[in-house]
Design a protein around this motif. Structure first.
Motif, short mmCIF file in Angstrom:
data_model
loop_
_atom_site.label_atom_id
_atom_site.label_comp_id
_atom_site.label_asym_id
_atom_site.label_seq_id
_atom_site.Cartn_x
_atom_site.Cartn_y
_atom_site.Cartn_z
N ASP A 132 -8.89 8.00 4.64
CA ASP A 132 -9.61 9.13 4.07
C ASP A 132 -11.09 8.75 4.01
O ASP A 132 -11.46 7.75 3.38
N ASN B 73 0.85 -1.19 0.00
CA ASN B 73 0.00 0.00 0.00
C ASN B 73 0.88 1.24 0.00
O ASN B 73 1.64 1.46 0.95
N LYS C 105 -5.58 1.51 -1.28
CA LYS C 105 -6.10 2.87 -1.24
C LYS C 105 -5.77 3.51 0.10
O LYS C 105 -5.41 2.81 1.05
N LYS C 106 -5.96 4.81 0.17
CA LYS C 106 -5.74 5.53 1.42
C LYS C 106 -7.01 5.40 2.26
O LYS C 106 -7.88 6.28 2.27
N VAL D 260 -1.40 3.39 7.45
CA VAL D 260 -2.75 3.93 7.39
C VAL D 260 -3.37 3.86 8.79
O VAL D 260 -3.26 2.84 9.46
N PHE E 158 0.25 4.17 0.60
CA PHE E 158 -0.14 5.14 1.63
C PHE E 158 0.18 4.65 3.04
O PHE E 158 -0.17 5.29 4.02
#
Length: 210
Positions: free
Chosen positions: A129, A86, A125-126, A91, A88
């Motif tokens: 968020d 990932n 994905k982030k 997380v 990002f």
């Protein structure tokens, strides 16, 4: 009493993702089902003074490279095909983990769990968020607005705190952590020992009662 085997996980741990890929094979071979227990890794780190490998390995010569090699060996051994790093990472997983508890309460844990791992480690994905989080689960057919609302309720928050504190009180300091009865094992590389312990404990004779 049936043997209790726990998989304590946080979606933020790539090693927990990799370990979970191997669990169905262990279940088939032993006939014992794992109980999936959501815990908050940040809470465990805070309670134990531990830190993630992302932080603890920074600046250490050779060890990060060796751990990456071990990860590749694990991936080959268990034929892991969907895992992606990932970009990002790390997380914040508070929303994800409260969602997991809410999904357990609402009887939709399995699809939520699969979707969460998909969007964290297969199509990364982030996921801290809020909008990305929401859209990701909607794309996987999850009624995420209902779970987001449920996750804000006190019983869900308390349950996640209680599970996290219980893990620490029993010896956990990270994720993935496994309990086979009272025996604790840490890390994806201990899965062989986890399976051996399951087999050993289910073969133990049941004490006769008077």
């Amino acid at each position: 009493m049936p043997l209790k085997v726990e998989f304590q996980f946080d979606f933020g741990s790539p090693n927990a993702y990799l370990a979970e890929v191997a669990i169905p094979g262990i279940e088939r071979r032993t006939g014992v089902k794992f109980e999936y227990v959501p815990v908050l890794l940040g809470g465990i780190y805070k309670a134990t003074g531990n830190m993630s490998p992302f932080d603890s390995l920074r600046g250490i010569k050779n060890k990060p490279e060796y751990q990456a090699l071990e990860t590749q060996r694990f991936i080959r051994r268990h034929n892991v095909t969907k895992f992606r790093q990932n970009p990002f990472f790390p997380v914040n997983t508070l929303m994800l983990m409260r969602g997991a508890v809410a999904a357990q309460f609402e009887g939709v844990f399995e699809p939520y769990f699969r979707a969460a791992y998909h969007h964290m480690w297969e199509e990364p994905k982030k996921m801290d968020d809020v909008e990305i989080f929401r859209n990701a689960f909607i794309s996987s057919g999850i009624d995420i607005d209902r779970l987001i609302a449920r996750a804000q309720q006190d019983d869900v928050k308390k349950r996640l705190i209680d599970l996290t504190n219980d893990a620490v009180s029993r010896g956990a300091f990270g994720s993935p952590t496994f309990f086979v009865g009272k025996e604790m094992f840490f890390g994806k590389d201990q899965l062989r020992d986890v399976e051996e312990s399951i087999v050993e404990q289910i073969r133990q004779p049941v004490p006769k009662t008077a």
